[in-house]
Design a protein around this motif. Structure first.
Motif, PDB file in Angstrom:
ATOM      1  N   ARG A  52       0.824  -1.201   0.000  1.00  0.00           N
ATOM      2  CA  ARG A  52       0.000   0.000   0.000  1.00  0.00           C
ATOM      3  C   ARG A  52       0.860   1.253   0.000  1.00  0.00           C
ATOM      4  NH1 ARG A  52      -5.186  -1.768   0.748  1.00  0.00           N
ATOM      5  NH2 ARG A  52      -5.613   0.129  -0.438  1.00  0.00           N
ATOM      6  N   ARG A  53       0.516   2.209  -0.874  1.00  0.00           N
ATOM      7  CA  ARG A  53       1.213   3.478  -1.016  1.00  0.00           C
ATOM      8  C   ARG A  53       0.190   4.609  -1.072  1.00  0.00           C
ATOM      9  NH1 ARG A  53       4.614   0.284  -0.080  1.00  0.00           N
ATOM     10  NH2 ARG A  53       6.652  -0.043  -1.092  1.00  0.00           N
ATOM     11  N   PRO A  54       0.557   5.825  -0.606  1.00  0.00           N
ATOM     12  CA  PRO A  54      -0.413   6.942  -0.609  1.00  0.00           C
ATOM     13  C   PRO A  54      -0.990   7.242  -1.993  1.00  0.00           C
ATOM     14  CG  PRO A  54       1.481   7.474   0.762  1.00  0.00           C
ATOM     15  CD  PRO A  54       1.812   6.188   0.080  1.00  0.00           C
ATOM     16  N   ASN A  55      -0.156   7.228  -3.028  1.00  0.00           N
ATOM     17  CA  ASN A  55      -0.623   7.461  -4.399  1.00  0.00           C
ATOM     18  C   ASN A  55      -0.564   6.187  -5.220  1.00  0.00           C
ATOM     19  OD1 ASN A  55      -1.064  10.300  -4.082  1.00  0.00           O
ATOM     20  ND2 ASN A  55       1.171  10.581  -4.152  1.00  0.00           N
ATOM     21  N   GLY A  56      -0.631   5.068  -4.496  1.00  0.00           N
ATOM     22  CA  GLY A  56      -0.409   3.803  -5.161  1.00  0.00           C
ATOM     23  C   GLY A  56      -1.646   3.214  -5.805  1.00  0.00           C
ATOM     24  N   GLY A  57      -1.392   2.144  -6.537  1.00  0.00           N
ATOM     25  CA  GLY A  57      -2.452   1.425  -7.206  1.00  0.00           C
ATOM     26  C   GLY A  57      -1.870   0.410  -8.164  1.00  0.00           C
ATOM     27  N   ILE A  58      -2.665   0.027  -9.118  1.00  0.00           N
ATOM     28  CA  ILE A  58      -2.277  -0.998 -10.086  1.00  0.00           C
ATOM     29  C   ILE A  58      -1.549  -0.341 -11.255  1.00  0.00           C
ATOM     30  CG2 ILE A  58      -3.142  -2.749 -11.678  1.00  0.00           C
ATOM     31  CD1 ILE A  58      -5.588  -2.995  -9.778  1.00  0.00           C
ATOM     32  N   ALA A  59      -0.427  -0.898 -11.630  1.00  0.00           N
ATOM     33  CA  ALA A  59       0.281  -0.471 -12.839  1.00  0.00           C
ATOM     34  C   ALA A  59      -0.021  -1.458 -13.953  1.00  0.00           C
ATOM     35  CB  ALA A  59       1.782  -0.395 -12.587  1.00  0.00           C
ATOM     36  N   ILE A  60      -0.318  -0.950 -15.124  1.00  0.00           N
ATOM     37  CA  ILE A  60      -0.655  -1.807 -16.261  1.00  0.00           C
ATOM     38  C   ILE A  60       0.451  -1.700 -17.296  1.00  0.00           C
ATOM     39  CG2 ILE A  60      -2.311  -2.252 -18.110  1.00  0.00           C
ATOM     40  CD1 ILE A  60      -4.452  -1.080 -16.262  1.00  0.00           C
ATOM     41  N   PHE A  61       1.146  -2.793 -17.511  1.00  0.00           N
ATOM     42  CA  PHE A  61       2.221  -2.886 -18.498  1.00  0.00           C
ATOM     43  C   PHE A  61       1.628  -3.600 -19.699  1.00  0.00           C
ATOM     44  CE2 PHE A  61       5.943  -4.808 -20.455  1.00  0.00           C
ATOM     45  CZ  PHE A  61       6.928  -3.841 -20.316  1.00  0.00           C
ATOM     46  N   SER A  62       1.181  -2.837 -20.655  1.00  0.00           N
ATOM     47  CA  SER A  62       0.373  -3.390 -21.746  1.00  0.00           C
ATOM     48  C   SER A  62       1.129  -3.394 -23.059  1.00  0.00           C
ATOM     49  CB  SER A  62      -0.921  -2.584 -21.899  1.00  0.00           C
ATOM     50  OG  SER A  62      -1.691  -3.093 -22.956  1.00  0.00           O
ATOM     51  N   ILE A  63       1.192  -4.568 -23.653  1.00  0.00           N
ATOM     52  CA  ILE A  63       1.727  -4.691 -25.011  1.00  0.00           C
ATOM     53  C   ILE A  63       0.633  -4.367 -26.026  1.00  0.00           C
ATOM     54  CG2 ILE A  63       2.951  -6.206 -26.607  1.00  0.00           C
ATOM     55  CD1 ILE A  63       4.391  -5.644 -23.934  1.00  0.00           C
ATOM     56  N   SER A  64      -0.588  -4.705 -25.650  1.00  0.00           N
ATOM     57  CA  SER A  64      -1.737  -4.484 -26.529  1.00  0.00           C
ATOM     58  C   SER A  64      -2.401  -3.156 -26.172  1.00  0.00           C
ATOM     59  CB  SER A  64      -2.748  -5.628 -26.344  1.00  0.00           C
ATOM     60  OG  SER A  64      -3.983  -5.296 -26.928  1.00  0.00           O
ATOM     61  N   GLY A  65      -2.356  -2.217 -27.095  1.00  0.00           N
ATOM     62  CA  GLY A  65      -2.967  -0.911 -26.849  1.00  0.00           C
ATOM     63  C   GLY A  65      -4.470  -0.987 -26.680  1.00  0.00           C
ATOM     64  N   GLY A  66      -5.100  -1.990 -27.315  1.00  0.00           N
ATOM     65  CA  GLY A  66      -6.550  -2.088 -27.254  1.00  0.00           C
ATOM     66  C   GLY A  66      -7.094  -2.448 -25.898  1.00  0.00           C
ATOM     67  N   LEU A  71       0.586  -7.494 -16.278  1.00  0.00           N
ATOM     68  CA  LEU A  71       1.423  -7.620 -17.465  1.00  0.00           C
ATOM     69  C   LEU A  71       0.537  -8.161 -18.582  1.00  0.00           C
ATOM     70  CD1 LEU A  71       4.063  -7.614 -18.979  1.00  0.00           C
ATOM     71  CD2 LEU A  71       4.736  -9.696 -17.769  1.00  0.00           C
ATOM     72  N   GLN A  72       0.073  -7.269 -19.461  1.00  0.00           N
ATOM     73  CA  GLN A  72      -0.903  -7.619 -20.486  1.00  0.00           C
ATOM     74  C   GLN A  72      -0.218  -7.925 -21.810  1.00  0.00           C
ATOM     75  OE1 GLN A  72      -4.467  -7.961 -20.359  1.00  0.00           O
ATOM     76  NE2 GLN A  72      -3.868  -8.945 -22.274  1.00  0.00           N
ATOM     77  N   PHE A  73      -0.256  -9.207 -22.198  1.00  0.00           N
ATOM     78  CA  PHE A  73       0.328  -9.612 -23.469  1.00  0.00           C
ATOM     79  C   PHE A  73      -0.716  -9.542 -24.576  1.00  0.00           C
ATOM     80  CE2 PHE A  73       3.441 -11.644 -20.635  1.00  0.00           C
ATOM     81  CZ  PHE A  73       4.619 -11.248 -21.253  1.00  0.00           C
ATOM     82  N   ALA A  74      -0.235  -9.687 -25.806  1.00  0.00           N
ATOM     83  CA  ALA A  74      -1.113  -9.679 -26.980  1.00  0.00           C
ATOM     84  C   ALA A  74      -1.310 -11.126 -27.440  1.00  0.00           C
ATOM     85  CB  ALA A  74      -0.531  -8.793 -28.069  1.00  0.00           C
ATOM     86  N   ASN A  75      -1.389 -11.339 -28.739  1.00  0.00           N
ATOM     87  CA  ASN A  75      -1.796 -12.649 -29.255  1.00  0.00           C
ATOM     88  C   ASN A  75      -0.731 -13.733 -29.161  1.00  0.00           C
ATOM     89  OD1 ASN A  75      -4.547 -12.246 -30.124  1.00  0.00           O
ATOM     90  ND2 ASN A  75      -3.703 -10.764 -31.567  1.00  0.00           N
ATOM     91  N   ARG A  76       0.503 -13.346 -28.847  1.00  0.00           N
ATOM     92  CA  ARG A  76       1.532 -14.370 -28.637  1.00  0.00           C
ATOM     93  C   ARG A  76       1.774 -14.581 -27.145  1.00  0.00           C
ATOM     94  NH1 ARG A  76       6.603 -12.433 -32.138  1.00  0.00           N
ATOM     95  NH2 ARG A  76       6.779 -11.314 -30.157  1.00  0.00           N
ATOM     96  N   GLY A  77       0.775 -14.245 -26.336  1.00  0.00           N
ATOM     97  CA  GLY A  77       0.967 -14.219 -24.897  1.00  0.00           C
ATOM     98  C   GLY A  77       1.610 -15.438 -24.286  1.00  0.00           C
ATOM     99  N   PRO A  78       1.080 -16.655 -24.510  1.00  0.00           N
ATOM    100  CA  PRO A  78       1.682 -17.832 -23.880  1.00  0.00           C
ATOM    101  C   PRO A  78       3.151 -18.024 -24.227  1.00  0.00           C
ATOM    102  CG  PRO A  78      -0.524 -18.352 -24.644  1.00  0.00           C
ATOM    103  CD  PRO A  78      -0.205 -16.976 -25.171  1.00  0.00           C
ATOM    104  N   SER A  79       3.502 -17.882 -25.498  1.00  0.00           N
ATOM    105  CA  SER A  79       4.911 -18.057 -25.871  1.00  0.00           C
ATOM    106  C   SER A  79       5.763 -16.914 -25.343  1.00  0.00           C
ATOM    107  CB  SER A  79       5.050 -18.165 -27.388  1.00  0.00           C
ATOM    108  OG  SER A  79       4.579 -16.981 -28.024  1.00  0.00           O
ATOM    109  N   ASP A  80       5.204 -15.707 -25.313  1.00  0.00           N
ATOM    110  CA  ASP A  80       5.976 -14.558 -24.820  1.00  0.00           C
ATOM    111  C   ASP A  80       6.318 -14.703 -23.341  1.00  0.00           C
ATOM    112  OD1 ASP A  80       6.124 -13.236 -27.242  1.00  0.00           O
ATOM    113  OD2 ASP A  80       4.258 -12.123 -26.924  1.00  0.00           O
ATOM    114  N   ILE A  81       5.369 -15.150 -22.525  1.00  0.00           N
ATOM    115  CA  ILE A  81       5.674 -15.276 -21.101  1.00  0.00           C
ATOM    116  C   ILE A  81       6.616 -16.444 -20.850  1.00  0.00           C
ATOM    117  CG2 ILE A  81       3.650 -16.690 -20.574  1.00  0.00           C
ATOM    118  CD1 ILE A  81       5.467 -14.143 -18.300  1.00  0.00           C
TER     119      ILE A  81
END
Length: 705
Positions: free
Chosen positions: A318-332, A404-414
């Motif tokens: 927990r942080r005062p200005n904290g929350g979830i960070a989204i690391f997205s490969i897929s812009g959609g 950590l949001q992957f796109a269509n190659r997600g399983p192989s990428d991770i």
């Protein structure tokens, strides 16, 4: 449970400290009524016990056999060489009490009854009562009857006929199961074992003739190998105790996840008030779970998922200005994930300027470096860029958890980046959810990821749902709602009529609107001399309950002549020319409802919500089990649309929320403790503009006969 074993009593002699220890840590087991046929329900438990690796003594008891599976079979419990810790009873219901009595005389410590034919049948109630009496006589905890038994994985104690235990390997994990359905208990255990996660304890409660789900829950939340308890319930005998246990669990760092079934409307046929009619088992349980910090899910699959995630993943930092960070490969998925966070009430982290600058320095110009990020597919073609960007986002000071949001190659990428992501998860000790676009990894692969600190989610909706459970589990324990300070008891109303009801509220320091009862032949000018219009004319509550639907309320009357005519019209509709009629000063503010109802599971429950004629239409009401406190009342208001009305909706003045909260607590403390009051409802309860207070306009009270 009366009569039943005194589970709080100190044990005698060499008895274990907690009576339920004998159930789950048994050193010897006797199986009464066991069959030599491994295909029969009463033959299966012996095979499961042997396959589960139980190291203690096993005593088959059945006069038909001399030996079963190489084990000597005894004709009776009396003939055993020692007193067994647990006796598993598999005989007819009519014979069960006699077996329990023999077990008690032999010195057994606990009983499990798998047999059926008790409370679930009309003729079996007497068998249940006698079994309960005998168990209480010897102070033996009794699980069942009509149950699938229990598991204690670390002890190798698997006492069940359920097919979920038909395995050679049992995985141990800090997950326990308490279920009022044997089938659901088995399904949860099976899924957890099949996935490789495992579980620690399983209890199928059956009819709860002696032990109930909360007795077993109380034991489980005190075990050192439990971090999560999965609870499947249909109903509780003492719901108020659940609040106490939930608080204890959270203080012990244990999460309770619950799935409630049997969500039909609560007592519709008996309730005559509006809130009584819309109160349902689901609605009450939902709000009480929220009140005491229990995580509620909607399916068996979610119970399994929540157990796995809460048992393996760290809680968000927990942080005062904290929350979830989204690391997205897929812009959609950026907007989709942000929308989902808002739906679940989860905050997005606010990146520090240094973090944004560091991302902008390494990412393409068309990428988005603010949270939620859009890092573009280019980071996948340059492995070093992916690692640099992920390191920056994960180490951002306000990142409490990471998607950590992957796109269509997600399983192989991770798979190609699993070591790097796992290292971050373990170094930073934050939850990392790896999200795909509808891809599902094999169970073994998901289990290995969880072991390394990552959760695989099929899509962003699953990812955010998983995080909502983790954030819920990370909340501080809710302050205990202690009973209100002792004060002079407030006498209940002498009757349910308007005058007595208003006097009762006055004794509680709750205002009611200025009113007079106009009797036959009385002078209106004299009665209304101290009141200013406009006026409301209505039938008395003791004459009819729901006046509006019957045309027995007239509002906005501005002079005495109009009031007099309305009085006569009300009398005509009532068919009584001499009837008393209620005349009130018309006041304006936010229409709310305050009520105390008697819930069959939780006892007295405070109901708060948007009131007036639309109470059933909008169903904007919430529930708090009593006792409660100011923080919980304000928290409930904040979850309702009512909070926007009280704050001053669309230019309306801000309402006197403090007066509303004060009245709610006064009603809860007095009416909740007064057993002669079955139900009390103030609807509408008008909350006036800030500083002007609040007042009841209608009062409905039902007294117990």
């Amino acid at each position: 449970m009366s009569p039943a074993p005194n589970l709080a009593a100190a044990s005698q002699g060499d008895m274990v400290a907690d009576p339920l220890d004998a159930l789950f840590f048994a050193r010897s087991v006797a199986l009464v009524g066991v069959s030599a046929d491994p295909k029969k329900l009463n033959g299966i438990p012996l095979r499961h016990l042997q396959r589960g690796g139980f190291k203690g003594a096993i005593y088959p008891v059945n006069a038909k056999y001399d030996e079963i599976d190489g084990l000597r079979c005894y004709p009776s419990l009396t003939s055993l060489p020692e007193a067994p810790d647990v006796v598993l009873v598999m005989v007819q219901a009519s014979d069960t009490a006699a077996v329990v009595d023999e077990a008690g005389r032999r010195g057994a410590r606990a009983i499990v009854v798998m047999s059926s034919g008790f409370e679930e049948t009309e003729g079996g109630k007497a068998f249940a009562a006698e079994t309960r009496r005998v168990a209480a006589q010897y102070n033996m905890p009794l699980l069942g009857p009509n149950c699938e038994g229990l598991w204690s994985v670390r002890s190798g104690l698997v006492l069940t006929f359920g097919s979920a235990a038909n395995r050679d390997v049992f995985h141990h994990a800090p997950i326990s199961i308490v279920s009022q359905s044997g089938a659901v208990a088995g399904a949860l255990a099976r899924q957890l074992q099949n996935s490789g996660h495992g579980c620690a304890y399983v209890a199928s409660m059956g009819n709860e003739t002696c032990l109930d789900a909360l007795d077993v829950l109380a034991w489980m939340i005190r075990q050192d190998d439990v971090r999560v308890v999965l609870l499947f319930i249909e109903g509780l005998r003492d719901g108020a105790r659940l609040l106490e246990l939930a608080q204890e669990a959270r203080r012990n760092g244990i999460s309770i996840v619950a799935l409630k079934s049997g969500n039909s409307a609560l007592g519709k046929e008996a309730a005559s008030s509006h809130t009584g009619k819309i109160a349902s088992a689901y609605a009450v349980y939902n709000d009480v779970f929220e009140q005491c910090g229990i995580i509620q899910v909607g399916s068996i699959a979610e119970l399994v998922e929540a157990g796995e995630i809460l048992a393996t993943m760290p809680r968000p930092r927990r942080r005062p200005n904290g929350g979830i960070a989204i690391f997205s490969i897929s812009g959609g998925t950026r907007a989709l994930t942000a929308d989902l966070c808002d739906t679940y009430g989860l905050h997005m982290s606010q990146f520090e300027p240094e973090t944004v600058a560091a991302l902008e320095a390494i990412l393409p110009a068309f990428a988005h470096a603010q949270n939620p990020t859009d890092l573009t597919g280019q980071v996948l073609s340059r492995p070093e860029l992916f690692e640099q960007a992920l390191e920056i986002v994960a180490r951002e000071p306000n990142t409490e958890a990471l998607v950590l949001q992957f796109a269509n190659r997600g399983p192989s990428d991770i798979r190609s980046r699993a070591d790097m992501v796992a290292n971050l998860a373990q170094t930073l000790d934050i939850p990392i959810i790896v999200s795909f676009l509808a891809d599902i990894l094999p169970a073994q692969e998901r289990r290995e990821m969880a072991r390394r600190g990552m959760v695989a989610a099929r899509d962003p909706a699953d990812a955010v749902r998983y995080l909502s459970w983790l954030y819920r589990a990370a909340m501080d324990p809710v302050p205990d709602a202690a009973a209100p300070p002792a004060s002079r008891p407030v006498a209940p109303p002498a009757s349910t009529g308007w005058l007595d009801s208003a006097r009762y509220l006055d004794r509680l320091s709750i205002d009611s609107v200025a009113s007079v009862v106009v009797g036959h032949g009385q002078s209106l000018p004299e009665l209304l001399s101290g009141m200013a219009g406009p006026f409301v004319v209505k039938a008395l509550p003791e004459q009819v309950e729901h006046k509006t639907e019957l045309g027995l309320v007239e509002v906005g009357l501005r002079d005495l002549a109009a009031v007099g005519e309305a009085v006569e019209r009300i009398r005509a509709k009532l068919g009584d020319a001499h009837a008393g009629v209620l005349v009130q000063q018309m006041i304006f503010g936010v229409e709310t409802v305050l009520s105390v109802i008697r819930d069959p599971d939780f006892g007295p429950v405070l109901v708060i919500g948007t009131g007036g004629r639309a109470v059933e239409l909008w169903n904007d009401v919430g529930y708090l089990a009593l006792p409660t406190n100011e923080d919980q009342v304000r928290g409930l208001i904040g979850r309702l649309k009512l909070s926007r009305l009280l704050a001053g909706f669309r230019g309306a003045p801000r309402a006197s929320e403090d007066a509303f909260v004060k009245a709610a607590l006064a009603l809860a403390n007095a009416a909740g403790a007064e057993t002669s009051i079955r139900e009390i409802e103030l609807n509408p309860f008008i909350v006036l503009p800030e500083g002007q207070g609040a007042a009841a306009v209608d009062i409905l009270i039902q007294l117990n006969a």
